[in-house]
Structure formats: C-alpha cells, structure tokens
Motif scaffolding. Structure first.
Motif, PDB file in Angstrom:
ATOM      1  N   SER A  39      -5.072 -29.755 -80.263  1.00 55.88           N
ATOM      2  CA  SER A  39      -4.695 -29.536 -78.863  1.00 55.88           C
ATOM      3  C   SER A  39      -5.667 -28.541 -78.246  1.00 55.88           C
ATOM      4  O   SER A  39      -6.451 -27.907 -78.954  1.00 55.88           O
ATOM      5  N   ALA A  40      -5.536 -28.349 -76.952  1.00 56.06           N
ATOM      6  CA  ALA A  40      -6.282 -27.286 -76.275  1.00 56.06           C
ATOM      7  C   ALA A  40      -5.752 -25.945 -76.778  1.00 56.06           C
ATOM      8  O   ALA A  40      -4.617 -25.872 -77.258  1.00 56.06           O
ATOM      9  N   THR A  45      -4.193 -25.780 -70.977  1.00 56.57           N
ATOM     10  CA  THR A  45      -3.853 -26.929 -70.118  1.00 56.57           C
ATOM     11  C   THR A  45      -3.148 -26.446 -68.848  1.00 56.57           C
ATOM     12  O   THR A  45      -3.450 -26.921 -67.750  1.00 56.57           O
ATOM     13  N   GLU A 124      -8.953 -29.882 -74.478  1.00 50.54           N
ATOM     14  CA  GLU A 124      -9.053 -30.395 -75.846  1.00 50.54           C
ATOM     15  C   GLU A 124     -10.516 -30.542 -76.272  1.00 50.54           C
ATOM     16  O   GLU A 124     -10.861 -30.341 -77.438  1.00 50.54           O
ATOM     17  N   PHE A 190      -4.170 -35.739 -76.891  1.00 53.83           N
ATOM     18  CA  PHE A 190      -3.869 -35.749 -75.458  1.00 53.83           C
ATOM     19  C   PHE A 190      -4.760 -36.659 -74.621  1.00 53.83           C
ATOM     20  O   PHE A 190      -4.335 -37.178 -73.617  1.00 53.83           O
ATOM     21  N   ARG A 204       2.051 -34.425 -70.720  1.00 52.55           N
ATOM     22  CA  ARG A 204       2.158 -33.092 -71.330  1.00 52.55           C
ATOM     23  C   ARG A 204       2.718 -33.171 -72.754  1.00 52.55           C
ATOM     24  O   ARG A 204       3.615 -33.950 -73.037  1.00 52.55           O
ATOM     25  N   GLY A 205       2.132 -32.364 -73.609  1.00 48.34           N
ATOM     26  CA  GLY A 205       2.560 -32.354 -75.013  1.00 48.34           C
ATOM     27  C   GLY A 205       2.074 -33.566 -75.785  1.00 48.34           C
ATOM     28  O   GLY A 205       2.508 -33.826 -76.907  1.00 48.34           O
ATOM     29  N   GLY A 206       1.158 -34.322 -75.182  1.00 44.61           N
ATOM     30  CA  GLY A 206       0.763 -35.626 -75.733  1.00 44.61           C
ATOM     31  C   GLY A 206      -0.097 -35.617 -76.985  1.00 44.61           C
ATOM     32  O   GLY A 206      -0.384 -36.683 -77.544  1.00 44.61           O
ATOM     33  N   SER A 207      -0.493 -34.447 -77.469  1.00 46.60           N
ATOM     34  CA  SER A 207      -1.333 -34.437 -78.676  1.00 46.60           C
ATOM     35  C   SER A 207      -0.601 -34.975 -79.899  1.00 46.60           C
ATOM     36  O   SER A 207      -1.215 -35.595 -80.774  1.00 46.60           O
TER      37      SER A 207
HETATM   38  N1  ASP Z   1      -2.769 -29.659 -74.270  1.00 51.05           N
HETATM   39  C1  ASP Z   1      -1.779 -30.618 -73.833  1.00 51.05           C
HETATM   40  C2  ASP Z   1      -0.593 -29.891 -73.195  1.00 51.05           C
HETATM   41  O1  ASP Z   1      -0.546 -28.671 -73.179  1.00 51.05           O
HETATM   42  C3  ASP Z   1      -1.344 -31.530 -74.932  1.00 51.05           C
HETATM   43  C4  ASP Z   1      -0.650 -30.875 -76.117  1.00 51.05           C
HETATM   44  O2  ASP Z   1      -0.811 -29.674 -76.318  1.00 51.05           O
HETATM   45  O3  ASP Z   1       0.054 -31.586 -76.847  1.00 51.05           O
HETATM   46  O4  ASP Z   1       0.256 -30.553 -72.663  1.00 51.05           O
END
Ligand code: ASP
Ligand code: ADP
Ligand code: MG
Length: 450
Positions: A39-40, A45, A124, A190, A204-207
């Motif tokens: 992830s980032a 993000t 990312e 992501f 969001r949260g897609g990693s």
């Molecule tokens: N960096 C993206 C986010 O903060 C994906 C992730 O962290 O899963 O949404």
C-alpha cells in the motif's frame, strides 16, 4: 517452480517508516514470498486526495505545503534506508509527475475522475519503489523485480472504484510473470489500468483486493495480509480493547465481516480467494510472532456469534408509495434505479407500502439517484446511523439468540433490523451516538459470555 507460491500484502502502517519497511521485508524473506503487494505509506492516500481537491480549487499555497510534506516523508525513508541513486531518481521523477498534475489541475480548475485516479496511484508507486530497494538489500541472494501493477491488473474505466477484469488479469499474470525459485516481485496494491492504459484505482482500502486478484491470477497457494493488528478480532480492538483474535474464520464469515465494516479486510478481498480456494492469513507485521487469523473454506468451530462489526456513516432511505399496495413490479423499479447508478444496497425491509434501505451516507451526494427515486415515490432520509452486524453461523435458526441480544441492549432504540437472508449475519441500525456502547454490551454478552 518448486517453492510454494505466497502472495504477501503489506498495508499502509507496514510501509509507514523505514523501520516498518525493513520489518516487512524480513517477513517476506522469512516466508519466501514470491509476490509482495504494498500500500501507500500510511496517510499518503488521504493527503493525495486532499492535494487534488486543493489544486482543483486553485489553492496553490496550501497544495505546495502539502506536496512538500509528502515529499519529505518519502525522502526521509530513503535517507534512513540509504536507498540507491536509481531509487531516489525514480522517486524524484514521481514528485515531478505529481507537481505537473497539480499545476495542470489548478490551471484548468477542474479535477476529472481520471486525473484523480492518476494522482492517487502515486502513493503506491512511491512506496513500492522504496520498498523494492529495501527488499533487494534484505534478500541479496534473490532477484527482486519491481512490477508495475498496471501491466497486470486490468480494470474497466469506472474511475475511483474500477471493476477488475478477471480473465485479463489471469492472462496477464501467465504471460508477464516469470516463475523461478529465485525471483521475488514487488508490486503496488490499489492501482490498475483500463484497456486504454489509463490508470485506475479499486476504491479505498483496495490493496487487499489487489493482492487477492494477483493471488488468483497466479494461482497462489497462500495469500497473506500483513497489517497493524495480529489478525481479525471479535470486533474492532479500537472499540473493545478486550476483543480477541479469531484463529480461524470461514470464507463466508470473513466476507460478511468485510462487507459489514471490519476495516481490516476490503469487502471484495475474499471473492478471488474463494474462487480459487486460496487460504488467507491475516497478521501483524509489527509482531509476527503473535500468530494471526486463517481464513479458509472449512473451519473446525462454527459458533453462533463469531464477531461484531460496525459500518459507519449510514443513512436510512425510506421510500413510500400507495402504488405498492397490492401491486407488483414496484420493487424492481426502485432497485433498478439503484442499479442504474451503481449504488449497492445493504439492508432492506419492506411493508405493504414502504421500503426502507440502508446505504452509505456518501450515497446521498448522488443527487440524480435521489431525484429519480422522488419521481416514483415519497423519499425520507434519516442520517447519523451506524449498522451493527453480528457475524456467525445459523443465526437465523438459533432459538435463544434474539432474547440475549435484546436483553443486552434493551435501552437502545433499534431503528431497523434485518435477519433471515443469510445464516451468517444479523444486522441492526442504531444511532451513531449509541453504537460504541451497543457493541461493548453485545461483545460482553455474546462473545465474552459475561
Ligand atoms: N492506499 C489505499 C488507501 O489508503 C489503498 C490501501 O491502502 O489499501 O485507500
Ligand atoms: P492496512 O493499512 O494494513 O490495510 P487498515 O487500517 O485498513 O490496515 O486495517 C486495520 C485496522 O482495522 C485495525 O487497526 C483495526 O482498528 C481495524 N479493524 C476493524 N475491525 C477489525 C477487526 N474485527 N479485527 C481487527 N481489526 C479491525
Ligand atoms: Mg486496509
């Protein structure tokens, strides 16, 4: 290839500092991961989203300050990690790319969804290039390769929340990844690209989802999700500190937990793992000795209530019309409107002339959806709710469960509830201000058995 194929995903906090990255690299080494998805760095993000917004409003001073913050955070990691000149140069190239994008958006005072996704992808792309360098140093006997996720994760062009094209991903993985005992790939979560090559993001949260898609594409033996807690807990440990890590979860339970708000897993993560029956292991990159949670098809125990989740920022949309009385086709008309606007509906209850639907609060920004609903019926909206879900097994047929639940929270007003569609969940909507106390009470009674 003789080794097990392990895909390891490291989240934002696991990329949050040089130390965290080094710890994550040691974990990838210990498990001999074949593909590492990152992830980032934590918070980046969010910063990129804010930056793009500022640029679109022409707020150049603020956006410059934020850009410097983002740059400094990444430069600090490269300094501490003594990153190679190549790595530093690639990173500086990303900063230039970001600066150009921001200037163009500011000039036009327009932020298109496509430009927004491109900006978000930089989080990312920055973390992965730094992490690849750390991996190279941690695994001197391996050939560590940086893989651009956009060459594998093909998606449609719904920017912001693109839908992956599973067959293309399988084909790309087979064609572009070398299978060799000595190779380790580092790639980004992501992000993906559509068929025209435009950068997209998975939401969001897609990693987590990316890692699962990669795992499916390469037919991995195991998918590991490394985060900041030692596995999936009986509820968010930030709400109930006595929440316990669950050693084993079924795919169904995990999918329900993710869908109903357990942030530890992205809602779509489980689907690719289920399609290929890939076991998923969730653990903490900060204390990998603490064990974790295995998510798989068959599990030993099936408790009635395994966990409690909370989905934040919910609204209840009540659609009322006398036209429904003794009529047919009306539901399909309403759901057709939601489908047309690609809005997913979570819980539904109906009476003779009304339908009540819970949606994420952000859905209400979708003015066209609400206007279209208003064309066919009366629409009332109640905000400031949260959806609490009990996740478990055979919840719909266990006789004493309702009494236990309602006695535990007898003073709380439940605005809506839904039970019966799935054996694995029981949902109810409560006021935001009540939700933490409701979860604590239910956790005590149903999980701690106090
Ligand atoms: N960096 C993206 C986010 O903060 C994906 C992730 O962290 O899963 O949404
Ligand atoms: P990452 O950046 O590694 O993807 P996230 O912040 O997305 O991490 O997810 C981890 C967080 O999920 C934890 O810090 C925890 O607060 C939250 N969380 C919510 N529900 C649960 C749960 N049932 N078990 C464990 N963590 C949970
Ligand atoms: Mg996450």
């Amino acid at each position: 290839m003789s080794r097990q194929i392990i895909v390891s995903k490291f989240g934002g906090t696991s990329m949050g500092s040089c130390e965290a990255m080094k710890r994550s690299a040691q974990i990838a080494k210990k498990f001999d991961s074949y593909l590492v998805i990152v992830s980032a760095t934590s918070g980046t993000t969010d910063q990129l989203i804010a930056l793009a917004k500022m640029a679109s409003k022409g707020q150049m001073d603020e956006s410059k300050a934020l850009m410097t913050e983002i740059q400094n955070k990444h430069r600090k990691i490269t300094e501490e990690a003594r990153s190679s000149t190549d790595t530093v140069q690639i990173l500086e190239g990303f900063f230039t790319e970001l600066d150009l994008l921001v200037q163009n958006i500011a000039l036009l005072r327009e932020l298109t969804p496509r430009a927004n996704d491109h900006i978000l992808s930089l989080g990312e792309r920055m973390s992965s290039v730094i992490f690849k360098d750390i991996m190279t140093k941690t695994l001197p006997d391996k050939e560590v390769r940086l893989l651009d996720a956009r060459s594998i994760i093909r998606t449609d062009s719904h920017y912001g929340r693109a839908i992956p094209l599973i067959e293309d991903i399988g084909k790309n993985s087979a064609e572009k990844l070398d299978r060799h005992d000595n190779i380790v790939y580092v790639s980004q979560g992501f992000i993906g690209a559509d068929r025209e090559g435009n950068t997209t993001v998975l939401g969001r949260g897609g990693s987590d989802y990316s890692a699962a898609l990669f795992a499916e594409g390469i037919r991995a033996n195991v998918l590991q999700i490394w985060t900041d807690v030692a596995g999936v807990a009986t509820t968010d440990p930030r709400i109930v500190p006595t929440a316990k890590i669950i050693p084993e979860l079924s795919y169904e339970e995990a999918a329900e937990m993710a869908q109903y708000g357990a942030k530890i897993l992205h809602p779509a993560t489980i689907a690719p793992a289920v399609r290929c029956e890939i076991p998923v292991f969730v653990s903490s990159s900060f204390h990998d000795s603490l064990g974790g949670t295995w998510i798989r098809k068959v599990v030993k125990e099936q408790p009635t209530v395994r966990a409690i989740t909370k989905r934040n920022k919910q609204a209840l949309v009540t659609i009322t019309t006398p036209k429904m009385f003794n009529a047919f086709g009306f539901m399909s008309e309403i759901f057709g409107i939601f489908a047309k606007h690609r809005i997913s509906v979570d819980c539904v209850t109906t009476s003779e002339i009304a339908v009540a639907i819970t949606v994420d609060l952000a859905t209400l920004d979708h003015k066209k959806l609400i206007d279209e609903l208003k064309e066919v019926a009366r629409v009332e909206i109640d905000a400031d709710y949260e959806l609490i879900s009990l996740i478990g097994n055979d919840l719909h047929i266990r006789p004493k469960i309702a009494k236990k639940i309602f006695s535990a929270i007898e003073d709380t007003n439940i605005r809506m509830m839904s039970l019966g569609a799935s054996a694995h969940n029981f949902n109810f909507l409560v006021k935001e201000s009540d939700s933490v106390s409701v979860i604590n009470k239910l956790h005590k009674t149903l999980i701690e058995g106090l």
